[in-house]
Design a protein around this motif. Structure first.
Motif, mmCIF file in Angstrom:
data_model
loop_
_atom_site.group_PDB
_atom_site.id
_atom_site.type_symbol
_atom_site.label_atom_id
_atom_site.label_comp_id
_atom_site.label_asym_id
_atom_site.label_seq_id
_atom_site.Cartn_x
_atom_site.Cartn_y
_atom_site.Cartn_z
ATOM 1 N N VAL A 66 0.822 -1.215 0.000
ATOM 2 C CA VAL A 66 0.000 0.000 0.000
ATOM 3 C C VAL A 66 0.855 1.264 0.000
ATOM 4 C CG1 VAL A 66 -1.993 -1.120 1.045
ATOM 5 C CG2 VAL A 66 -0.294 -0.048 2.513
ATOM 6 N N LEU A 67 2.021 1.225 0.630
ATOM 7 C CA LEU A 67 2.862 2.423 0.679
ATOM 8 C C LEU A 67 3.344 2.840 -0.708
ATOM 9 C CD1 LEU A 67 5.044 1.662 3.838
ATOM 10 C CD2 LEU A 67 3.295 3.438 3.629
ATOM 11 N N GLU A 68 3.579 1.863 -1.569
ATOM 12 C CA GLU A 68 4.089 2.161 -2.904
ATOM 13 C C GLU A 68 3.004 2.174 -3.978
ATOM 14 O OE1 GLU A 68 7.064 -0.810 -3.457
ATOM 15 O OE2 GLU A 68 8.149 -0.242 -1.628
ATOM 16 N N ASP A 69 1.773 2.015 -3.566
ATOM 17 C CA ASP A 69 0.664 1.988 -4.521
ATOM 18 C C ASP A 69 0.175 3.419 -4.766
ATOM 19 O OD1 ASP A 69 -1.692 1.721 -5.929
ATOM 20 O OD2 ASP A 69 -2.437 0.037 -4.736
ATOM 21 N N PRO A 70 0.320 3.950 -5.974
ATOM 22 C CA PRO A 70 -0.099 5.335 -6.242
ATOM 23 C C PRO A 70 -1.598 5.540 -6.123
ATOM 24 C CG PRO A 70 0.475 4.212 -8.283
ATOM 25 C CD PRO A 70 0.884 3.299 -7.181
#
Length: 333
Positions: A66-70
Motif C-alpha cells: 500500500v505504501l508504494e501503490d499510487p
C-alpha cells in the motif's frame, strides 16, 4: 449541483492493535465516501480474517503493497508501536495521509522524525488516541465552551480493564502489549493517551509537572506495569489525575471521569452508563451517557475533503507521548 469528491482510498497496515484496527477497517468498508484498498499484516491469517469481515480481497504481508501503490490516498497504521514511526515516515514521503496507532512512537527522537516528515509533506495526520467529535466529546467540550463549568480546577480520569488479548478470542496471552521492546509502557499508557488528549482539549493548558507511581498488583510477572496513577499539575494551576490499570476482573472494564470547575461539575461512567452535571447551588442531574465512538475516519475525511484541521495532529500526539515519558521517568524516581 456540487459533484461529491471521489472516494478516499485507504490501506490498513498492521492489526497488532486490533481493538482499533478491525473496527476502523470495517467502518471504511461500509462507508461510501471511502474505499478499503488494501490490508497488510505480517501474519497472512490475520489479514485474511479482516478480509472476510470487510470483503476486501487485496491483502499482503508487505507494507510496500500500500505504501508504494499510487492509488492509495491514505494509510492507517495499527502495528505495534515500535514499527509505527518508520511506516508513518514512509507514508508521509509517499504523500499519503496518515491515521496512526497510539502512541505515535516509543521515543521522542522517533516521534520528531514523524513530525518532521508529516509537516514537510503537508499530509493529514490523525492520531488514533484523539476523539474530538464523538457525542461524549462534543457534550463535554460544549459545557466547557459555554462557561457553565466556569474555570476548570481539577479532573479525574480512570480506566480499569483486564490485560489485552493479542487477538480476538486468543488464549496465547497479550503478545506485544506487554513487550517492552515493542511498546513504551503497559496498562497506564495503554489508555492514558486517550485521556491526555482529552485533557489537552478540555483544559487547554500545558502540563507543568508530572508525578505518580506504577505497580504490578494483579500480574507481578509482567515486564510492564499493570497499574499506573499520575498526578498532573497544569500551567493554569488545575490538577488532574489519570489512573489506568489492567487489574480489573475479567469482563468488568470501566471508564470514568470527573471534572470540577468554579461554576459546575461533570461526571460520567461507563459502569453505570450515566452522565451527570451540576451547577453551583443546584443538585446533580443525570442522563444517559453519550457514546464515545472512534471518530478517526470522520476526522480524516473532514480534513482531506473539507479542509477542517483535526482537533489533534502530529504535534499533539508528540506532546502526549512526551507527557507519558515524563510520567514514567517520575514514577521511576
Amino acid at each position: 449541483m456540487t459533484t461529491p469528491p471521489a472516494p478516499l482510498r485507504i490501506g490498513v497496515i498492521g492489526f497488532d492493535h486490533w481493538y482499533a484496527a478491525i473496527p476502523f477497517a470495517r467502518r471504511v468498508a461500509a462507508d461510501p465516501a471511502v474505499r478499503l484498498h488494501g490490508l497488510v499484516d505480517r501474519d497472512p491469517r490475520r489479514a485474511a480474517h479482516v478480509a472476510a469481515l470487510t470483503g476486501c480481497d487485496r491483502t499482503s504481508t508487505d507494507p510496500g503493497y500500500v505504501l508504494e501503490d499510487p492509488e492509495v490516498d491514505a494509510v492507517a497504521c495499527f502495528t505495534s508501536v515500535d514499527q509505527s514511526p518508520g511506516l508513518c515516515v514512509a507514508a508521509a514521503r509517499a504523500g499519503k495521509h496518515i491515521v496512526s496507532v497510539k502512541p505515535l512512537a516509543m521515543t521522542l527522537d522517533a516521534a520528531d522524525r514523524v513530525v518532521e516528515e508529516v509537516e514537510r509533506a503537508g499530509v493529514v495526520f490523525v492520531p488514533s488516541e484523539s476523539r474530538h467529535t464523538s457525542p461524549l466529546a462534543r457534550r463535554l467540550s460544549g459545557l466547557v465552551r459555554s462557561g457553565r463549568l466556569g474555570e476548570l480546577r481539577s479532573g479525574t480520569f480512570a480506566m480499569d480493564s483486564g490485560v489485552p488479548l493479542s487477538w480476538p478470542g486468543s488464549t496465547e496471552g497479550p503478545g506485544w502489549w506487554t513487550d517492552p521492546d515493542r511498546t513504551a509502557g503497559g496498562a497506564w499508557i495503554d489508555h492514558a493517551v486517550y485521556q491526555l488528549d482529552r485533557i489537552n482539549a478540555l483544559f487547554g493548558s500545558p502540563v507543568a509537572e508530572v508525578t505518580g507511581t506504577t505497580a504490578n498488583i494483579a500480574h507481578p510477572g509482567l515486564p510492564v506495569e499493570d497499574y499506573g496513577h499520575a498526578v498532573l499539575t497544569l500551567e493554569s494551576g488545575a490538577v488532574v489525575t489519570v489512573e489506568d490499570t489492567w487489574i480489573a476482573p475479567p469482563g468488568t472494564s470501566s471508564t470514568r471521569a470527573h471534572l470540577v470547575g468554579s461554576n459546575g461539575a461533570v461526571f460520567h461512567s461507563t459502569a453505570t452508563s450515566t452522565f451527570g452535571f451540576a451547577e453551583a447551588g443546584g443538585e446533580w442531574s443525570f442522563s444517559k451517557l453519550p457514546e464515545d465512538t472512534f471518530d478517526t475516519l470522520d476526522v480524516l475525511l473532514a480534513a482531506v475533503h473539507d479542509g477542517v484541521p483535526p482537533g489533534s495532529g502530529v504535534r499533539t500526539a508528540r506532546q502526549t507521548l512526551a507527557t507519558c515519558l515524563d510520567f514514567y521517568a517520575a514514577a521511576r524516581g
